[in-house]
Structures are given as C-alpha cells and as structure tokens.
Design a protein around this motif. Sequence first.
Motif, mmCIF file in Angstrom:
data_model
loop_
_atom_site.group_PDB
_atom_site.id
_atom_site.type_symbol
_atom_site.label_atom_id
_atom_site.label_comp_id
_atom_site.label_asym_id
_atom_site.label_seq_id
_atom_site.Cartn_x
_atom_site.Cartn_y
_atom_site.Cartn_z
ATOM 1 N N ILE A 101 37.491 41.213 37.458
ATOM 2 C CA ILE A 101 38.481 41.618 36.450
ATOM 3 C C ILE A 101 37.789 41.856 35.118
ATOM 4 O O ILE A 101 36.905 41.092 34.729
ATOM 5 N N PRO A 102 38.175 42.916 34.379
ATOM 6 C CA PRO A 102 37.590 43.171 33.054
ATOM 7 C C PRO A 102 37.760 41.964 32.125
ATOM 8 O O PRO A 102 38.742 41.227 32.213
ATOM 9 N N GLU A 103 36.802 41.775 31.257
ATOM 10 C CA GLU A 103 36.753 40.574 30.429
ATOM 11 C C GLU A 103 38.032 40.373 29.623
ATOM 12 O O GLU A 103 38.544 39.253 29.531
ATOM 13 N N HIS A 104 38.561 41.436 29.031
ATOM 14 C CA HIS A 104 39.726 41.283 28.168
ATOM 15 C C HIS A 104 41.017 41.035 28.953
ATOM 16 O O HIS A 104 42.066 40.789 28.355
ATOM 17 N N HIS A 105 40.946 41.109 30.280
ATOM 18 C CA HIS A 105 42.124 40.812 31.111
ATOM 19 C C HIS A 105 41.949 39.516 31.920
ATOM 20 O O HIS A 105 42.866 39.132 32.647
ATOM 21 N N GLN A 106 40.803 38.863 31.792
ATOM 22 C CA GLN A 106 40.496 37.732 32.663
ATOM 23 C C GLN A 106 41.436 36.542 32.429
ATOM 24 O O GLN A 106 41.959 35.951 33.384
ATOM 25 N N LYS A 107 41.646 36.157 31.195
ATOM 26 C CA LYS A 107 42.463 34.977 30.906
ATOM 27 C C LYS A 107 43.905 35.164 31.374
ATOM 28 O O LYS A 107 44.498 34.262 31.983
ATOM 29 N N LYS A 108 44.457 36.332 31.089
ATOM 30 C CA LYS A 108 45.842 36.600 31.487
ATOM 31 C C LYS A 108 45.979 36.621 33.003
ATOM 32 O O LYS A 108 46.938 36.063 33.566
ATOM 33 N N THR A 109 45.021 37.283 33.674
ATOM 34 C CA THR A 109 45.075 37.346 35.138
ATOM 35 C C THR A 109 44.919 35.955 35.743
ATOM 36 O O THR A 109 45.626 35.591 36.693
ATOM 37 N N PHE A 110 43.999 35.168 35.193
ATOM 38 C CA PHE A 110 43.786 33.800 35.693
ATOM 39 C C PHE A 110 45.034 32.950 35.484
ATOM 40 O O PHE A 110 45.417 32.156 36.359
ATOM 41 N N ASP A 111 45.669 33.123 34.336
ATOM 42 C CA ASP A 111 46.910 32.392 34.056
ATOM 43 C C ASP A 111 47.955 32.688 35.123
ATOM 44 O O ASP A 111 48.615 31.790 35.657
ATOM 45 N N SER A 112 48.098 33.977 35.463
ATOM 46 C CA SER A 112 49.076 34.357 36.487
ATOM 47 C C SER A 112 48.660 33.846 37.865
ATOM 48 O O SER A 112 49.503 33.435 38.667
ATOM 49 N N LEU A 113 47.338 33.851 38.126
ATOM 50 C CA LEU A 113 46.832 33.459 39.437
ATOM 51 C C LEU A 113 47.154 31.998 39.756
ATOM 52 O O LEU A 113 47.530 31.663 40.880
ATOM 53 N N ILE A 114 47.013 31.114 38.768
ATOM 54 C CA ILE A 114 47.163 29.669 39.041
ATOM 55 C C ILE A 114 48.595 29.184 38.876
ATOM 56 O O ILE A 114 48.882 28.021 39.191
ATOM 57 N N GLN A 115 49.499 30.045 38.395
ATOM 58 C CA GLN A 115 50.839 29.573 38.045
ATOM 59 C C GLN A 115 51.562 28.936 39.225
ATOM 60 O O GLN A 115 52.124 27.844 39.116
ATOM 61 N N GLU A 116 51.572 29.600 40.363
ATOM 62 C CA GLU A 116 52.343 29.098 41.506
ATOM 63 C C GLU A 116 51.837 27.727 41.960
ATOM 64 O O GLU A 116 52.619 26.793 42.146
ATOM 65 N N SER A 117 50.523 27.607 42.116
ATOM 66 C CA SER A 117 49.957 26.334 42.570
ATOM 67 C C SER A 117 50.143 25.246 41.529
ATOM 68 O O SER A 117 50.461 24.097 41.858
ATOM 69 N N LEU A 118 49.946 25.614 40.256
ATOM 70 C CA LEU A 118 50.118 24.622 39.192
ATOM 71 C C LEU A 118 51.569 24.176 39.102
ATOM 72 O O LEU A 118 51.848 22.973 38.951
ATOM 73 N N ASP A 119 52.496 25.130 39.214
ATOM 74 C CA ASP A 119 53.918 24.776 39.173
ATOM 75 C C ASP A 119 54.288 23.859 40.336
ATOM 76 O O ASP A 119 55.056 22.898 40.162
ATOM 77 N N ASN A 120 53.748 24.148 41.520
ATOM 78 C CA ASN A 120 54.027 23.283 42.673
ATOM 79 C C ASN A 120 53.472 21.882 42.455
ATOM 80 O O ASN A 120 54.102 20.882 42.802
ATOM 81 N N LEU A 121 52.273 21.829 41.867
ATOM 82 C CA LEU A 121 51.649 20.530 41.602
ATOM 83 C C LEU A 121 52.476 19.741 40.581
ATOM 84 O O LEU A 121 52.717 18.536 40.754
ATOM 85 N N ILE A 122 52.904 20.410 39.539
ATOM 86 C CA ILE A 122 53.717 19.735 38.513
ATOM 87 C C ILE A 122 55.063 19.334 39.095
ATOM 88 O O ILE A 122 55.577 18.240 38.800
ATOM 89 N N LEU A 123 55.647 20.188 39.935
ATOM 90 C CA LEU A 123 56.930 19.861 40.554
ATOM 91 C C LEU A 123 56.804 18.618 41.430
ATOM 92 O O LEU A 123 57.691 17.750 41.416
ATOM 93 N N GLU A 124 55.717 18.537 42.191
ATOM 94 C CA GLU A 124 55.500 17.334 42.999
ATOM 95 C C GLU A 124 55.393 16.104 42.113
ATOM 96 O O GLU A 124 55.925 15.034 42.431
ATOM 97 N N GLY A 125 54.678 16.253 40.990
ATOM 98 C CA GLY A 125 54.580 15.139 40.053
ATOM 99 C C GLY A 125 55.931 14.744 39.502
ATOM 100 O O GLY A 125 56.241 13.551 39.372
#
Length: 706
Positions: free
Chosen positions: A357-381
């Motif tokens: 992914i181009p550098e100026h899009h990396q953070k936004k793309t990464f944010d979207s990439l981890i959202q589902e797993s992170l949300d599931n992890l937080i929901l379990e918590g």
Amino acid sequence: MIPTEESSGRKRAIEEKLKQEEETLNFIRESLDKSDQLTNNMVSILSSFESRLMKLENSIIPVHKQTETLQRLQENVERTLSCLDHVISYYHVATETERVIREGPSGRLEEYLNCIAKIQKAVEYFQDNNPDSPELNRVKSLFERGKESLDTEFRSLLQRHSKPVPPILILDLIGSDEEIEGQEDGVIEHLPEGILQDVIRISQWLVEYGRNQDFMTVYYQIRSSQLDRSLKGLKEHFRKNSSSSVPYSPAVQNKRKDTPTKKPVKRPGTIRKAQNLLKQYSQHGLDGKKGGSGLGVLEGHEQDSRGRYHGEAMGDKHGPASGKEDMLDLEIDTYVYCISAFVRLAQSEYLLLMDIIPEHHQKKTFDSLIQESLDNLILEGENIVLAAKKANSRHDFTSVLSIFPILRHLKLTKPDFDKVLQGTAASTKNKLPNIITSIETTGAKALEDFADSIKNDPDKENSMSKDGTVHELTSNAILFLQQLLEFQETAGAMLASQETSSTASTYSTEFNRRLLSTYICKVLGNLQLKLLSKSKVYEDLALGAIFLHNNYNYILKSLEKSELMQLVAVTLKNPGRQYQELIEQQIKIYKHSWLRVTDHVCVQNMPLLQGPKLKDKERQMIKERFKGFNDGLEEICKIQKSWAIPDKRQREHIRQQQRSFVQEAYGTFLLKYGTGVNFTKNPDKYIKYSVEQVGAMIDRLFDTSA
C-alpha cells in the motif's frame, strides 16, 4: 735577390690552393645552373597541376552539392517513414495486444504490463493527435479492460494465496521472549515470495497508472478476513485441545521452551478449583470427618492455593460444575492468548502492508484492516466484564477473579498495542484504554462488595457446623485473598484507580501495595467481627470458643503460609501476635467449660474432715463429688468428642493442657478422698476411673473415630 727554395715551395702551394678554389667555384656554378633548371621545371609542373586542380574543382563541386541534397532528401524520407511506422504502430496496438488483454495477466504479469504500457501510449497519442479517431475508443476500451483484469488479478492472488496463520505458529510467536521488531526468525510469510512480488508490482501500477484506490479496499477486506480467521483458528485450537493441558499462557511470566505439541506446561491459576478444595474441607467438617485427615486437606489447600490446580480427581467429584469451571478457565486463557496473538499478527500485517500500500494510505488502510478483529476482541472483553458484573451481583466473587489475569495482561500488552496502533484513528486507539478502565472499575467494585458481603453475611443457625469447624465464610475469604496474591499489582492498581485524587495516575507500586494491604486488613477485620457474631449462634459457649479458635487458627496459618502476612504487616504491626492472642483467649474460654467437672474434685471446695472416722454427711459429700465428677466427665467427653479441631498441633496442645489440669485435680482428690479415706463399702461404684483412664478419655476428645 735569388729566391730561396723555401719561398718557391710556398708559392707553389698558394697556386695549387687557388686552382682548387677555382675548380670548387666552377662546380658551384654548375650546381646552381642545374638547380635553376630543376626549379623552373618544378614551377612548370606545379603550374600545370594547379591548372588541372582548378579544372577538377570546377567540375566536382556541383556534383558534391547535388549529392548532399540527395542525402538530405534520403534522410528526410527515412525519418518520414519511421514516423509513419510509429504512427501506424498505434493503429496496430489494439490488434497486437487484444489477445493478451483478453487472456489476462495470470502467469505472465510482465508481458501483460508491457501490453498495457503500449495501449496507454496509444491512448495518449490519439488523444493528442487524433481525438476523433475510432481507434481511440478501441484502445481506451482495451486499457479499461486491462485495468479491470489487473484489479481482478490483485484480488485473485490475495484470495488464493492468503491463508490463516496456523495456531502452532501463533503460539510460537507468543511464547518468544524477544521483542516483536527484533525477531528475524519469527517473521510470518503471509504470501509466497513470488506472489508477493506480483501483488506489489500490480499495486504499484494501479497507484501510478490506474488512478484507482479500490484495490486498497479489496486488500484490507481480504487481509482483515484472514486476520479474523487466524484468531478464530487459535480459539478453535484451544477448544479442541481443552481436554488436555493448555500450553503456556502469556499472563504468567514464564518462558515457554516447548512448542504446544510437546510436553505442555501447567496452566495459570485455576481459581474455581481452589475454591472447590476448600469447600471439600468445609464438607469434611460438616460431615464429621475431622482429626488428622481434616488437617491434611487444610494443609494441602494452603500449600496449593496460590499454585496451579490440576484438579483431575476434583473434576470427577464435582461433575458438571467442574466442567463449567474448566470452560471458564479455557475462556480466560483463550482471551489472554488472543490479546497477544492480535498484537503479533497486527504487527506482521503492518509489515506486509508497507510493501503493498502507498505510504500515505498505509495508516488508514491498516486501521480498516484491524477493525473487525479488534472490535471482536473488545466485544469479548466487554462480555467478560458483563459476566463479572453479573457474578458480582450474585456474590460469586471467585468468578470475578477471572478478570484479574486479563487486566494484568492487557496492561502488560498495552505498550505493544499503542505501538502497533500508532497512527490509527483516535477511536481505535481508545478502545483498549476504555476496556482497561471498565475492567478496573468492575474489579474495584467487586473487591469492595466482597468486603461488604463478609460484614453482611447472615448469622443463620443452619449455616453453622455442629462441630465448630472452620466456617465456609472464612475459607472462602482466605481463598479470595490468597488468589489476590497472584495479582497484587493488578488489585492494587484497581483500588488506586478509584481514588479521587488528581494524582491517581501517578501512584507508585508501593502506594498500590499499601492500598491492597489496607483492603486485606479491612476484609480480615470484617471477617473477625462476623465470626464473633456467628459464634453467638452456639448455645454452648465452649463450642463457640472452639469455633472461633478454629477460624482464627485457620486465618493465622493461611497468613503464615503465604505472602498475606507480609502484606498485612504493611498496615498492622505484628499481626501474627494479634491472632495468636485471639487464639489463646478462645482456649482459655474453652477451658472454663471443664470447671463444671473439676469443681467436683477440687480439694479447696471440701470442708475439713473431723477425725479419721467419717460422718454420714461427709461420706455422702464425697460420694456426690465422685459421682458428679464421673457424670460430668462422661457427659463433656461425649459432647466434645464430636467437636472438631482440624489442626493436629492445636488439637494435641489443647488435649495436653486439659489432660494435665484435670488429671492433677482428679489425682489429688483421688489420693486424699479415694484411697486415703474409707467413705464407702463399694468404692468401684464411685471411683470409676483411674487417673490414667481420665487422661485417655481426654485424649479421645475431638475425634469421632476414637
């Protein structure tokens, strides 16, 4: 004057010299004449050559000029033909590349990209030079089809070659003590090297020429799905292997040297099984199983309460309840693992994303990439917190302890979380601190509610054991406090988090330790007051004293066999002596129960005998004293035989003290009024026991099997 011979010779020499010079001069003249003749000839030749050159030049120059003109004409023709070929090639691009574009880039990406480059140049040519040409629409259509094929190939490569990370590899990564960025041999290969290079090449082209960011959405959707599948695979691995030991947990600071397929390491504190162990001890008291065996259970419990409980035999005894407890342990272990797994996998995903992914899009793309797993992890918590709140509301405080290892691990993992989530949206960064705060608040409330529950525990007669053994409230309270020892920092931080001071966030470890010590002292204080209140349920003051003695002794031994004593000592000065004094006080109260027996044989209570021959009144008094002693001894031994003192040392200590006291009083009385005085014709009727027999009866106190 006649010339001499000498002068004649000189004259001849001069004449010869003159003759030679003349000859030389003549030779020079002849040479000059020849030279002039040659010069004239050369001049004549050169003049002739010059004339010829001029004639030649006059004839060649026009030819040369004509040749130059022809050469320029030829070059212009060649250039024109080359330009025509170049222009004509644009008209052939569509035909030449259509088959390659139609078949797609699979297996020949470089050839496909070269065709796309030709088409793109053709589009640019027609747009600049012949925008009305029908060829422009044709090459434009081919270019769009090619771009769509690259989009499709990008998606296809990711879908076909993206696989979930195997649970064994995840566990190996979690088990390593090295820093995430320092691991060279622990890098996850999400895509084969050749496929990765193709994906990178396609993404670079789409960014530079495709003017399309849709592939970034495709990327994060596919990789997000694989991240979620990796975590679910880890959970499934735990579920399938729940019958065997769960491998190393990152909540415990041990280095896992074995892979999960090798000899497993013990799981962290199985909290509920420790509770079952103490319940079993309490049941032993209620069922009348006392003495040495009861102490063995107690000692075994005290030794293992802060360790690891396997509980295979215990699981057999407790049946379905044990299964639920195992599921709770499994959920805790799994969640703790998933926290660490998420950090490591997210770190690995970001490294992969940086290449694609181009550098100026990396953070936004990464944010979207981890959202589902992170949300599931937080929901379990959040579900765990909700379950802890429900357990707290029904006073199941041991279950609430399940959040302690989770909170501890979340705090240990938070620096890595923050590092991985650096650059993501604020809402993403705040998810972990929010769940930590929620767990801290829930845990702190549970701690306070536990202390209050001890103080408000009802004094019900049916909840009191008939033998005065350790009350379940005591064992549960001590168990709870012992479990806190494994989470001292966590529990102290929980309590500190509820402080209203503006400097709460800067509290030191020592301050947290003092808070925890104060809390433990509060629990023990509430427990002591409640035990004193419960002891009043017993109508027999001696049984109440035994009850308090057992509970105080249980508390003291539990404190001494764990770090609880050191923690309590932070707040209380010499807590061991205080409990020892309470124990001795209850022993003294118990001893008073024997006064109704020993008063009968107390010589100080007897009047002086008048003479060797006893009066009827004196004989009757002695008979009544012996009879009263016999009846009292039999009654108290019968009653107190069913009482319990699980601690063997304390049991023997109380027996020995009581035996010495009673035997001394009885022996003195027996010597003075039994064998030394003839008070009856039938002494066996009144002197039923010898001093040794009395001691033997006392030795059988607190033992139903005797």
